[in-house]
Design a protein around this motif. Structure first.
Motif, PDB file in Angstrom:
ATOM      1  N   THR A  49       0.841  -1.208   0.000  1.00 26.70           N
ATOM      2  CA  THR A  49       0.000   0.000   0.000  1.00 26.70           C
ATOM      3  C   THR A  49       0.874   1.255   0.000  1.00 26.70           C
ATOM      4  O   THR A  49       1.781   1.385   0.810  1.00 26.70           O
ATOM      5  N   HIS A  50       0.578   2.162  -0.926  1.00 30.61           N
ATOM      6  CA  HIS A  50       1.346   3.413  -1.022  1.00 30.61           C
ATOM      7  C   HIS A  50       0.478   4.488  -1.673  1.00 30.61           C
ATOM      8  O   HIS A  50      -0.593   4.181  -2.211  1.00 30.61           O
ATOM      9  N   THR A  51       0.945   5.720  -1.596  1.00 29.43           N
ATOM     10  CA  THR A  51       0.395   6.774  -2.445  1.00 29.43           C
ATOM     11  C   THR A  51       1.499   7.112  -3.438  1.00 29.43           C
ATOM     12  O   THR A  51       2.677   6.826  -3.185  1.00 29.43           O
ATOM     13  N   ASP A  52       1.149   7.733  -4.554  1.00 26.32           N
ATOM     14  CA  ASP A  52       2.185   8.208  -5.467  1.00 26.32           C
ATOM     15  C   ASP A  52       2.641   9.571  -4.944  1.00 26.32           C
ATOM     16  O   ASP A  52       1.847  10.328  -4.387  1.00 26.32           O
ATOM     17  N   SER A  53       3.933   9.877  -5.126  1.00 21.79           N
ATOM     18  CA  SER A  53       4.447  11.096  -4.498  1.00 21.79           C
ATOM     19  C   SER A  53       4.071  12.362  -5.267  1.00 21.79           C
ATOM     20  O   SER A  53       4.030  13.437  -4.697  1.00 21.79           O
ATOM     21  N   LYS A  93      -4.645   5.953  -1.694  1.00 20.27           N
ATOM     22  CA  LYS A  93      -3.776   4.821  -1.332  1.00 20.27           C
ATOM     23  C   LYS A  93      -4.134   3.669  -2.268  1.00 20.27           C
ATOM     24  O   LYS A  93      -5.319   3.438  -2.550  1.00 20.27           O
ATOM     25  N   HIS A  94      -3.128   2.952  -2.712  1.00 17.42           N
ATOM     26  CA  HIS A  94      -3.385   1.806  -3.589  1.00 17.42           C
ATOM     27  C   HIS A  94      -2.319   0.748  -3.400  1.00 17.42           C
ATOM     28  O   HIS A  94      -1.270   1.007  -2.797  1.00 17.42           O
ATOM     29  N   ARG A  95      -2.596  -0.448  -3.917  1.00 14.55           N
ATOM     30  CA  ARG A  95      -1.666  -1.569  -3.785  1.00 14.55           C
ATOM     31  C   ARG A  95      -1.941  -2.536  -4.929  1.00 14.55           C
ATOM     32  O   ARG A  95      -2.985  -2.449  -5.596  1.00 14.55           O
TER      33      ARG A  95
HETATM   34 FE   LIG Z   1       1.380   3.814  -7.381  1.00 12.35          FE
END
Ligand SMILES: [Fe+2]
Ligand SMILES: O=C(O)CCC(=O)C(=O)O
Length: 323
Positions: free
Chosen positions: A177-181, A236-238
Motif C-alpha cells: 500500500t502506497h500513495t504516489d508522491s 492509497k493503492h496496492r
Molecule cells: Fe502507485
C-alpha cells in the motif's frame, strides 16, 4: 480491510460539455483520488505495441537492466527487493527530454522498432497527462500559465510483477500500500491480469480495479493533496497477487514543480469556503527525499508537513552536571 462493491468514476476526456467534465473531474478527485479515463486519443495499436516492448525490456538479463541508472533518486531500475519481492521496474526521467528518452533506449539496447514505440508512446501519454492536469487546474480556476514552472517534469516507469502459482497460494503482495508522491499518475494496466486495488476515501475500504483495455487509470498523488490544500485525495493503492500470471503495467508520473515550492494557488486559498492553509510550502525534491529517508510511502510524510502537526516530544533535558 473489507472490499467495497462501488466502482471508480469514468471520465470522457473529450466530453462535449466542458463544464460537466470539469465538475466530474473535481468530484472524482475529491471522493476517489482516481478515475478511469476514456476517449483520450492514444491509439489502441500503440498501447498494445508498447505493452509488447515493456515485456521484452523487463525480460532482459538483470545486468542489462542494471544499466538503467537513477537520474533522480528511485528513477532507474528497481530490482525485486525485501518489501516487494515480486516486483521490478525500469524508469526514465524526464520524459519530455529527447536525450533522456534516447539514453533510456540506449542503456537497454532497444531495437529501432522498440525505440520508435517508446518515443511515440511517451510523447502521446505525456500529452494526455498534461491535458488532464490542465483541465483539473481550470476546474479549480487556475489557468496553465498560472501554474509555477509549468509543465512539470514527468517520470516514466514500466512495471513487472512475477506472479506464480506459489505466490498466489500464499496471497502475496505485488506492491505494498502506497500513495504516489507526485501530482498525478497515468497508468496503463495489464490488459488481462488484475490485482490493483484503490482505497475509497469515505469508506476506507479497498476496491478492486478490473482491467479495462484501451483506457487509462488516473491516480492523484501527495502533491495534488498539498496543491489543492487538502481538497483532492491522494489515493492509497496496492497490487495484490490474484492470478498466477506475469502482470505488466506502464506508469507516467507528473511529479511537481522542479524548484518552485508546492503551494495552493490563491484561487484555492482565497475561495469563500477555503479552509486555513494546511501545509508549509516545500519543494517536490525535498518531499521525495523525505519519503525515501523516512520510508513513509502512504501519504504519512505529507502529514509531517502539516502546519497543525504536533512536533515529536522534545528530548529529555541533559542530566545536571556532576561537578
Ligand atoms: Fe502507485
Ligand atoms: O501496476 C500497477 O497497476 C500500479 C503501479 C503503481 O502503483 C505505481 O507504479 O506506483
Amino acid at each position: 480491510m473489507e472490499s467495497s462493491s462501488s466502482t471508480i468514476p469514468v471520465i470522457d476526456l473529450r466530453g462535449s460539455d466542458e463544464l460537466q467534465v470539469q465538475h466530474q473531474l473535481v468530484e472524482a478527485c475529491k471522493e476517489w483520488g482516481c478515475f478511469r479515463l476514456i476517449n483520450h486519443g492514444v491509439p489502441l495499436p500503440l498501447m498494445h505495441q508498447m505493452k509488447g516492448v515493456v515485456r521484452s525490456l523487463l525480460d532482459l538479463p538483470a545486468h542489462v537492466k542494471a544499466r538503467n541508472v537513477d537520474v533522480i533518486a528511485g528513477s532507474g531500475y528497481v530490482p525485486p527487493n525485501k518489501d516487494n519481492p515480486l516486483y521490478e521496474a525500469l524508469g526514465l526521467y524526464d520524459v519530455a527530454s529527447p536525450s533522456a528518452v534516447d539514453a533510456f533506449c540506449s542503456q537497454l539496447g532497444a531495437s529501432p522498432g522498440e525505440r520508435e514505440a517508446i518515443e511515440c508512446y511517451s510523447r502521446a501519454v505525456h500529452g494526455v497527462v498534461r491535458e488532464v492536469a490542465e483541465k483539473l487546474g481550470e476546474s479549480m480556476g487556475v489557468k496553465k500559465d498560472e501554474m509555477e514552472e509549468w509543465p512539470w517534469p514527468c517520470q516514466f516507469r514500466i512495471n513487472k510483477y512475477n506472479f506464480t502459482h506459489q505466490t498466489l497460494a500464499s496471497s502475496a503482495s505485488g506492491v505494498c500500500t502506497h500513495t504516489d508522491s507526485g501530482f498525478l499518475t497515468l497508468l496503463q494496466e495489464d490488459d488481462c491480469v488484475g490485482g490493483l486495488e484503490v482505497m475509497h476515501k469515505s469508506s476506507a475500504s479497498f476496491v478492486a480495479i478490473h482491467p479495462s483495455p484501451g483506457t487509462f487509470l488516473i491516480n492523484l498523488g501527495d502533491i495534488a493533496a498539498a496543491w489543492s490544500n487538502g481538497i483532492f485525495y491522494n489515493v492509497k493503492h496496492r497490487v495484490q497477487c490474484k492470478e498466477a500470471a506475469v502482470r505488466v503495467s506502464i506508469a507516467l508520473f507528473l511529479l511537481g514543480p522542479k524548484e518552485a515550492p508546492v503551494e495552493p494557488p490563491p484561487q484555492i486559498l482565497d475561495s469563500n469556503n477555503a479552509q486555513p492553509r494546511l501545509y508549509a510550502p516545500f519543494t517536490y525534491e525535498d518531499y521525495r527525499k523525505l519519503r525515501l529517508s523516512t520510508g513513509l510511502r502512504a501519504g504519512e510524510a505529507l502529514q509531517l508537513l502539516r502546519l497543525d502537526h504536533a512536533p515529536a516530544a522534545a528530548p529529555p533535558p541533559p542530566p545536571p552536571p556532576t561537578t
